[in-house]
Design a protein around this motif. Structure first.
Motif, PDB file in Angstrom:
ATOM      1  N   ASN A  76       0.832  -1.198   0.000  1.00  0.00           N
ATOM      2  CA  ASN A  76       0.000   0.000   0.000  1.00  0.00           C
ATOM      3  C   ASN A  76       0.868   1.249   0.000  1.00  0.00           C
ATOM      4  O   ASN A  76       0.599   2.220  -0.720  1.00  0.00           O
ATOM      5  N   LEU A  77       1.944   1.220   0.789  1.00  0.00           N
ATOM      6  CA  LEU A  77       2.858   2.352   0.847  1.00  0.00           C
ATOM      7  C   LEU A  77       3.571   2.538  -0.494  1.00  0.00           C
ATOM      8  O   LEU A  77       3.690   3.650  -1.000  1.00  0.00           O
ATOM      9  N   ALA A  78       4.011   1.414  -1.075  1.00  0.00           N
ATOM     10  CA  ALA A  78       4.681   1.480  -2.378  1.00  0.00           C
ATOM     11  C   ALA A  78       3.722   2.005  -3.444  1.00  0.00           C
ATOM     12  O   ALA A  78       4.079   2.861  -4.259  1.00  0.00           O
ATOM     13  N   GLY A  79       2.497   1.487  -3.427  1.00  0.00           N
ATOM     14  CA  GLY A  79       1.516   1.911  -4.419  1.00  0.00           C
ATOM     15  C   GLY A  79       1.103   3.361  -4.259  1.00  0.00           C
ATOM     16  O   GLY A  79       0.994   4.102  -5.244  1.00  0.00           O
ATOM     17  N   ALA A  80       0.880   3.789  -3.017  1.00  0.00           N
ATOM     18  CA  ALA A  80       0.417   5.154  -2.778  1.00  0.00           C
ATOM     19  C   ALA A  80       1.490   6.190  -3.100  1.00  0.00           C
ATOM     20  O   ALA A  80       1.213   7.206  -3.746  1.00  0.00           O
ATOM     21  N   PHE A  86       3.943   9.750  -9.374  1.00  0.00           N
ATOM     22  CA  PHE A  86       3.744   9.702 -10.824  1.00  0.00           C
ATOM     23  C   PHE A  86       2.613  10.643 -11.249  1.00  0.00           C
ATOM     24  O   PHE A  86       2.719  11.356 -12.240  1.00  0.00           O
ATOM     25  N   TYR A  87       1.529  10.596 -10.454  1.00  0.00           N
ATOM     26  CA  TYR A  87       0.340  11.356 -10.828  1.00  0.00           C
ATOM     27  C   TYR A  87       0.641  12.848 -10.910  1.00  0.00           C
ATOM     28  O   TYR A  87       0.357  13.508 -11.921  1.00  0.00           O
ATOM     29  N   SER A 116      -6.030  15.290 -15.906  1.00  0.00           N
ATOM     30  CA  SER A 116      -6.107  14.376 -14.770  1.00  0.00           C
ATOM     31  C   SER A 116      -6.333  12.940 -15.235  1.00  0.00           C
ATOM     32  O   SER A 116      -5.724  12.002 -14.711  1.00  0.00           O
ATOM     33  N   ALA A 117      -7.202  12.753 -16.235  1.00  0.00           N
ATOM     34  CA  ALA A 117      -7.484  11.411 -16.746  1.00  0.00           C
ATOM     35  C   ALA A 117      -6.244  10.807 -17.407  1.00  0.00           C
ATOM     36  O   ALA A 117      -5.932   9.618 -17.219  1.00  0.00           O
ATOM     37  N   GLU A 118      -5.521  11.600 -18.173  1.00  0.00           N
ATOM     38  CA  GLU A 118      -4.305  11.112 -18.824  1.00  0.00           C
ATOM     39  C   GLU A 118      -3.250  10.722 -17.790  1.00  0.00           C
ATOM     40  O   GLU A 118      -2.628   9.657 -17.884  1.00  0.00           O
ATOM     41  N   ALA A 119      -3.045  11.585 -16.800  1.00  0.00           N
ATOM     42  CA  ALA A 119      -2.071  11.294 -15.751  1.00  0.00           C
ATOM     43  C   ALA A 119      -2.477  10.047 -14.969  1.00  0.00           C
ATOM     44  O   ALA A 119      -1.634   9.219 -14.614  1.00  0.00           O
ATOM     45  N   GLY A 120      -3.771   9.900 -14.728  1.00  0.00           N
ATOM     46  CA  GLY A 120      -4.268   8.744 -13.995  1.00  0.00           C
ATOM     47  C   GLY A 120      -4.073   7.442 -14.750  1.00  0.00           C
ATOM     48  O   GLY A 120      -3.736   6.409 -14.157  1.00  0.00           O
ATOM     49  N   ALA A 121      -4.285   7.455 -16.056  1.00  0.00           N
ATOM     50  CA  ALA A 121      -4.126   6.243 -16.873  1.00  0.00           C
ATOM     51  C   ALA A 121      -2.662   5.787 -16.886  1.00  0.00           C
ATOM     52  O   ALA A 121      -2.368   4.594 -16.758  1.00  0.00           O
ATOM     53  N   ILE A 122      -1.746   6.726 -17.039  1.00  0.00           N
ATOM     54  CA  ILE A 122      -0.321   6.388 -17.037  1.00  0.00           C
ATOM     55  C   ILE A 122       0.084   5.820 -15.680  1.00  0.00           C
ATOM     56  O   ILE A 122       0.784   4.806 -15.580  1.00  0.00           O
ATOM     57  N   THR A 123      -0.390   6.465 -14.622  1.00  0.00           N
ATOM     58  CA  THR A 123      -0.069   6.024 -13.263  1.00  0.00           C
ATOM     59  C   THR A 123      -0.619   4.635 -12.982  1.00  0.00           C
ATOM     60  O   THR A 123       0.049   3.807 -12.356  1.00  0.00           O
ATOM     61  N   PHE A 125      -1.088   2.168 -14.969  1.00  0.00           N
ATOM     62  CA  PHE A 125      -0.285   1.147 -15.640  1.00  0.00           C
ATOM     63  C   PHE A 125       0.951   0.786 -14.808  1.00  0.00           C
ATOM     64  O   PHE A 125       1.301  -0.378 -14.654  1.00  0.00           O
ATOM     65  N   PHE A 126       1.620   1.788 -14.281  1.00  0.00           N
ATOM     66  CA  PHE A 126       2.851   1.558 -13.520  1.00  0.00           C
ATOM     67  C   PHE A 126       2.595   0.938 -12.150  1.00  0.00           C
ATOM     68  O   PHE A 126       3.440   0.193 -11.628  1.00  0.00           O
ATOM     69  N   THR A 127       1.455   1.229 -11.541  1.00  0.00           N
ATOM     70  CA  THR A 127       1.260   0.847 -10.138  1.00  0.00           C
ATOM     71  C   THR A 127       0.293  -0.311  -9.900  1.00  0.00           C
ATOM     72  O   THR A 127       0.187  -0.795  -8.768  1.00  0.00           O
ATOM     73  N   ASN A 128      -0.397  -0.799 -10.925  1.00  0.00           N
ATOM     74  CA  ASN A 128      -1.388  -1.851 -10.715  1.00  0.00           C
ATOM     75  C   ASN A 128      -0.842  -3.080  -9.979  1.00  0.00           C
ATOM     76  O   ASN A 128      -1.525  -3.634  -9.100  1.00  0.00           O
ATOM     77  N   PRO A 129       0.375  -3.579 -10.298  1.00  0.00           N
ATOM     78  CA  PRO A 129       0.897  -4.747  -9.572  1.00  0.00           C
ATOM     79  C   PRO A 129       0.951  -4.548  -8.064  1.00  0.00           C
ATOM     80  O   PRO A 129       0.680  -5.477  -7.294  1.00  0.00           O
ATOM     81  N   PHE A 130       1.280  -3.343  -7.618  1.00  0.00           N
ATOM     82  CA  PHE A 130       1.315  -3.069  -6.179  1.00  0.00           C
ATOM     83  C   PHE A 130      -0.077  -3.233  -5.567  1.00  0.00           C
ATOM     84  O   PHE A 130      -0.231  -3.774  -4.472  1.00  0.00           O
ATOM     85  N   TRP A 131      -1.097  -2.759  -6.305  1.00  0.00           N
ATOM     86  CA  TRP A 131      -2.457  -2.808  -5.763  1.00  0.00           C
ATOM     87  C   TRP A 131      -2.998  -4.235  -5.719  1.00  0.00           C
ATOM     88  O   TRP A 131      -3.806  -4.562  -4.840  1.00  0.00           O
ATOM     89  N   VAL A 132      -2.592  -5.079  -6.660  1.00  0.00           N
ATOM     90  CA  VAL A 132      -3.025  -6.481  -6.622  1.00  0.00           C
ATOM     91  C   VAL A 132      -2.490  -7.147  -5.355  1.00  0.00           C
ATOM     92  O   VAL A 132      -3.218  -7.830  -4.633  1.00  0.00           O
TER      93      VAL A 132
END
Length: 303
Positions: A76-80, A86-87, A116-123, A125-132
């Protein structure tokens, strides 16, 4: 070019976001853990009572002591921290590209929404593994069979047994989730512009909003976005929680099954702990971010 502390305003924003994400996560992870457990709960007959959040917290503390509330804090810390870093980095870059030499404050609500939507989409992609990994750790106790020992163990096991595809489970609803950030940031930027408009003196120096004004602006924008977009979080959590056995085949299938078995209320499971968490969490994040950004601007070293 505006002055910066780290060599570019994008890096300044990234570091401010990184710090804000770390502080918020360390303070509020227990509520995130409870929220996640509610989201993946498929029990239909659960009694929805006020105080259920605190009852679950008490049970965890009695069984695992206080440290039990911090199960999954590492991913959670890594992802946040990565997400906010990134955001804000990409958000600043995209806004400046849109402004094209003009003042960022003159961007329209739609431009803020798009940036905001563009920044969120890029972010995402990079962080999804942490959230899983975070989701799976939050819904298991460390003594459960097959429970991940930590962030790297979780990433390793997922990659080994489920492949790269496993690291990106829930990616589609996560992309839908960019609408949440987009709505929130649009509302936040517009509320700040409105505050400057009714008080021209504040327009001259954008560091002059006081902390209470930042808190109220952050809370209002977060509430607005949460009410509209919360269901996607439940869908994402259900997809991310799956391991070998696949109950939900995709976003559409998840929506159909949750609605059929749990009605529309199923999409709002965990809303109470989420609201309890996100409001102080958002206020903390934006308060730390705005104050760090102000510090960097005040002590800028580069032209």
């Amino acid at each position: 070019m505006p002055k910066s502390f780290f060599g570019s305003t994008a890096l300044d924003n990234a570091m401010a976001g990184f710090t804000a994400g770390a502080v918020t996560t360390l303070c509020l992870h227990p509520l995130d853990l409870i929220k996640t457990r509610f989201q993946v709960d498929e029990t239909i007959q659960r009694k929805h009572r006020f105080g259920t959040t605190f009852i679950m917290m008490k049970k965890i503390v009695l069984k695992h002591q206080f440290i039990g509330l911090y199960r999954g804090v590492t991913p959670n810390l890594a992802g946040a921290t990565a997400s906010w870093g990134f955001y804000f980095y990409f958000y600043d870059l995209i806004k400046r590209r849109m402004a094209d030499g003009d003042k960022i404050s003159k961007l329209s609500p739609f431009q803020h929404l798009t940036a905001s939507a563009e920044a969120g989409a890029i972010t995402a992609f990079f962080t999804n593994p942490f959230w899983v990994v975070k989701t799976r750790m939050c819904v298991t106790d460390r003594t459960d069979p097959g429970a991940y020992k930590g962030l790297f163990d979780g990433l390793y096991q997922i990659a080994k047994y489920e492949g790269v595809k496993g690291l990106y489970k829930g990616m589609i609803p996560a992309l839908f989730g960019t609408s949440h950030g987009a709505l929130q940031f649009m509302a936040y930027e517009e509320l700040k512009k409105w505050r400057f408009k009714i008080n021209p003196e504040k327009e001259k120096n954008r560091d002059k909003l006081n902390n209470l004004e930042y808190l109220l602006t952050a809370a209002a924008s977060k509430t607005f976005a949460t009410i509209i977009t919360y269901p996607y979080q439940v869908v994402r959590a259900r997809l991310q929680n799956q391991r070998v056995a696949i109950k939900y085949t995709g976003v559409t299938d998840t929506i159909k099954k949750v609605y059929k078995a749990e009605s529309i209320l199923g999409f709002y499971k965990g809303l109470a702990p989420n609201v309890i968490r996100v409001l102080p969490g958002t206020c903390t994040t934006f308060l730390v971010y705005e104050n760090m950004s102000a510090f960097f601007r005040k002590h800028a070293r580069y032209e």
